[in-house]
Design a protein around this motif. Sequence first.
Motif, PDB file in Angstrom:
ATOM      1  N   LEU A 203       9.547   1.947 -10.250  1.00  0.00           N
ATOM      2  CA  LEU A 203       9.332   2.934  -9.197  1.00  0.00           C
ATOM      3  C   LEU A 203       9.732   2.386  -7.832  1.00  0.00           C
ATOM      4  O   LEU A 203       9.468   1.229  -7.509  1.00  0.00           O
ATOM      5  N   SER A 204      10.385   3.220  -7.040  1.00  0.00           N
ATOM      6  CA  SER A 204      10.676   2.892  -5.641  1.00  0.00           C
ATOM      7  C   SER A 204      10.570   4.164  -4.810  1.00  0.00           C
ATOM      8  O   SER A 204      10.565   5.273  -5.352  1.00  0.00           O
ATOM      9  N   HIS A 205      10.484   3.973  -3.489  1.00  0.00           N
ATOM     10  CA  HIS A 205      10.285   5.112  -2.586  1.00  0.00           C
ATOM     11  C   HIS A 205      11.223   5.001  -1.394  1.00  0.00           C
ATOM     12  O   HIS A 205      11.637   3.911  -1.002  1.00  0.00           O
ATOM     13  N   THR A 206      11.545   6.158  -0.833  1.00  0.00           N
ATOM     14  CA  THR A 206      12.332   6.216   0.408  1.00  0.00           C
ATOM     15  C   THR A 206      11.695   7.259   1.341  1.00  0.00           C
ATOM     16  O   THR A 206      11.529   8.409   0.932  1.00  0.00           O
ATOM     17  N   PRO A 207      11.332   6.864   2.580  1.00  0.00           N
ATOM     18  CA  PRO A 207      11.332   5.497   3.135  1.00  0.00           C
ATOM     19  C   PRO A 207      10.233   4.667   2.499  1.00  0.00           C
ATOM     20  O   PRO A 207       9.284   5.199   1.934  1.00  0.00           O
ATOM     21  N   PHE A 208      10.373   3.361   2.588  1.00  0.00           N
ATOM     22  CA  PHE A 208       9.382   2.504   1.959  1.00  0.00           C
ATOM     23  C   PHE A 208       8.935   1.401   2.912  1.00  0.00           C
ATOM     24  O   PHE A 208       9.574   1.105   3.922  1.00  0.00           O
ATOM     25  N   VAL A 209       7.829   0.812   2.563  1.00  0.00           N
ATOM     26  CA  VAL A 209       7.302  -0.346   3.270  1.00  0.00           C
ATOM     27  C   VAL A 209       6.956  -1.391   2.214  1.00  0.00           C
ATOM     28  O   VAL A 209       6.508  -1.045   1.117  1.00  0.00           O
ATOM     29  N   THR A 210       7.212  -2.658   2.525  1.00  0.00           N
ATOM     30  CA  THR A 210       6.908  -3.730   1.570  1.00  0.00           C
ATOM     31  C   THR A 210       5.550  -4.322   1.896  1.00  0.00           C
ATOM     32  O   THR A 210       5.307  -4.789   3.009  1.00  0.00           O
ATOM     33  N   ILE A 211       4.655  -4.278   0.930  1.00  0.00           N
ATOM     34  CA  ILE A 211       3.297  -4.788   1.096  1.00  0.00           C
ATOM     35  C   ILE A 211       3.013  -5.763  -0.043  1.00  0.00           C
ATOM     36  O   ILE A 211       3.335  -5.490  -1.199  1.00  0.00           O
ATOM     37  N   GLY A 212       2.433  -6.888   0.310  1.00  0.00           N
ATOM     38  CA  GLY A 212       2.124  -7.885  -0.705  1.00  0.00           C
ATOM     39  C   GLY A 212       0.796  -8.550  -0.468  1.00  0.00           C
ATOM     40  O   GLY A 212       0.209  -8.469   0.617  1.00  0.00           O
ATOM     41  N   TRP A 213       0.297  -9.229  -1.484  1.00  0.00           N
ATOM     42  CA  TRP A 213      -0.885 -10.062  -1.338  1.00  0.00           C
ATOM     43  C   TRP A 213      -0.477 -11.322  -0.573  1.00  0.00           C
ATOM     44  O   TRP A 213       0.656 -11.770  -0.682  1.00  0.00           O
ATOM     45  N   LYS A 214      -1.369 -11.862   0.199  1.00  0.00           N
ATOM     46  CA  LYS A 214      -1.048 -13.024   1.019  1.00  0.00           C
ATOM     47  C   LYS A 214      -0.420 -14.131   0.155  1.00  0.00           C
ATOM     48  O   LYS A 214      -1.030 -14.623  -0.788  1.00  0.00           O
ATOM     49  N   GLY A 215       0.841 -14.463   0.490  1.00  0.00           N
ATOM     50  CA  GLY A 215       1.529 -15.530  -0.228  1.00  0.00           C
ATOM     51  C   GLY A 215       2.039 -15.136  -1.594  1.00  0.00           C
ATOM     52  O   GLY A 215       2.543 -15.977  -2.335  1.00  0.00           O
ATOM     53  N   GLY A 216       1.918 -13.840  -1.948  1.00  0.00           N
ATOM     54  CA  GLY A 216       2.352 -13.395  -3.273  1.00  0.00           C
ATOM     55  C   GLY A 216       3.525 -12.444  -3.211  1.00  0.00           C
ATOM     56  O   GLY A 216       4.171 -12.275  -2.174  1.00  0.00           O
ATOM     57  N   SER A 217       3.825 -11.814  -4.326  1.00  0.00           N
ATOM     58  CA  SER A 217       4.949 -10.883  -4.415  1.00  0.00           C
ATOM     59  C   SER A 217       4.628  -9.585  -3.696  1.00  0.00           C
ATOM     60  O   SER A 217       3.462  -9.263  -3.427  1.00  0.00           O
ATOM     61  N   ARG A 218       5.671  -8.839  -3.393  1.00  0.00           N
ATOM     62  CA  ARG A 218       5.514  -7.594  -2.640  1.00  0.00           C
ATOM     63  C   ARG A 218       5.867  -6.388  -3.504  1.00  0.00           C
ATOM     64  O   ARG A 218       6.602  -6.491  -4.483  1.00  0.00           O
ATOM     65  N   LEU A 219       5.357  -5.258  -3.052  1.00  0.00           N
ATOM     66  CA  LEU A 219       5.660  -3.986  -3.686  1.00  0.00           C
ATOM     67  C   LEU A 219       6.369  -3.078  -2.689  1.00  0.00           C
ATOM     68  O   LEU A 219       6.103  -3.131  -1.493  1.00  0.00           O
ATOM     69  N   LEU A 220       7.271  -2.247  -3.203  1.00  0.00           N
ATOM     70  CA  LEU A 220       7.905  -1.223  -2.373  1.00  0.00           C
ATOM     71  C   LEU A 220       7.067   0.045  -2.479  1.00  0.00           C
ATOM     72  O   LEU A 220       6.994   0.665  -3.537  1.00  0.00           O
ATOM     73  N   LEU A 221       6.452   0.425  -1.394  1.00  0.00           N
ATOM     74  CA  LEU A 221       5.519   1.552  -1.403  1.00  0.00           C
ATOM     75  C   LEU A 221       5.961   2.614  -0.406  1.00  0.00           C
ATOM     76  O   LEU A 221       6.695   2.316   0.542  1.00  0.00           O
ATOM     77  N   PRO A 222       5.537   3.846  -0.591  1.00  0.00           N
ATOM     78  CA  PRO A 222       5.918   4.910   0.353  1.00  0.00           C
ATOM     79  C   PRO A 222       5.395   4.606   1.748  1.00  0.00           C
ATOM     80  O   PRO A 222       4.244   4.191   1.914  1.00  0.00           O
ATOM     81  N   ASP A 223       6.237   4.788   2.748  1.00  0.00           N
ATOM     82  CA  ASP A 223       5.891   4.448   4.129  1.00  0.00           C
ATOM     83  C   ASP A 223       5.391   5.700   4.847  1.00  0.00           C
ATOM     84  O   ASP A 223       6.168   6.507   5.334  1.00  0.00           O
ATOM     85  N   TYR A 224       4.083   5.869   4.896  1.00  0.00           N
ATOM     86  CA  TYR A 224       3.489   6.986   5.622  1.00  0.00           C
ATOM     87  C   TYR A 224       3.056   6.560   7.022  1.00  0.00           C
ATOM     88  O   TYR A 224       3.356   7.176   8.021  1.00  0.00           O
ATOM     89  N   ASP A 225       2.301   5.467   7.061  1.00  0.00           N
ATOM     90  CA  ASP A 225       1.703   5.047   8.340  1.00  0.00           C
ATOM     91  C   ASP A 225       1.398   3.560   8.223  1.00  0.00           C
ATOM     92  O   ASP A 225       0.645   3.130   7.358  1.00  0.00           O
ATOM     93  N   CYS A 226       1.999   2.775   9.103  1.00  0.00           N
ATOM     94  CA  CYS A 226       1.832   1.323   9.022  1.00  0.00           C
ATOM     95  C   CYS A 226       0.377   0.921   9.219  1.00  0.00           C
ATOM     96  O   CYS A 226      -0.056  -0.139   8.796  1.00  0.00           O
TER      97      CYS A 226
END
Length: 293
Positions: A203-226
């Motif tokens: 799964l991926s989203h457009t627009p997206f924001v990358t969010i991850g656990w501290k020091g871990g891998s990131r996910l591409l998530l829908p970018d609604y509000d930072c």
Amino acid sequence: MSIKKEHRHLLRTWYFWGGLLIPLFLGFMLSLVVLNAEPKMIACYTSKCLQTFFDLYKFPIAIMGISLPLVAMVAAIHRSLEAAYQINLVSEQLAENVKNNRFGNYLKHREGFDKVIQTVCAHDAKGKGIEIDVDTATLYGEVFPESGYKKVGWNGEWSDLWIEKMDSAAAIILSEMKKASGNQFDAEVFFKAAGTVIRGMRLSHTPFVTIGWKGGSRLLLPDYDCDNFGLSLMSGVANSFGILIVIRSYLGRNNSDDLMMASWYVDTINALNSQSEKFDIPEVERDENAPAV
């Protein structure tokens, strides 16, 4: 020699004319030998003369008579060859039809899978200002690893391992969501399980924001509000659950009540936002063209 090369009309085969003419020719030649060896004979139609004729020519006549059973035998053999040719032809046509049907069914199966995924993506993205994309080709290969039109034994079986992995991660997510209103909510466990499902759905989203656990891998998530990353993460989870539900349905598992999350949706967003310091959240930069994780 192949059956196809032997397939021809009986009257055009050498063995028909051989079986017919060789006995006649041998009997005729033997008759000439007998005629030449006997004293000069005259035409006579009495019973004694006829008896003499048959006594002299019975062997040549017998040889000529062989042509009839020979021709009958040749005709029987020819019918067998014709039957074998027809069986061979039908078998080849059946094999070709089975191959074409298998290929057609395989394509229809893939097209059906792609269609249901794209339909739910369009439905879930409607009115939200985002696009939901799924790499359906890769996802299909993971759900149906044994698929392929050349694999005669494949009858639509799916990967139990993949399903169990997604179901297990979904159960962990829902278990943590039920704790979101209290103090037992584990954001790290929730995030790792969410990553398993979101990545598992390709799964991926457009627009997206990358969010991850501290020091871990990131996910591409829908970018609604930072400032509301919990909404982004929960939207990604909800979208992945929607895809998992339709995949279950495609596999004939129509009961997905265990994936209903509405009762704990808002509480989970709040719980995630309250622990935002544990996540890597971009402050400014958002790239809409980066490749999917």
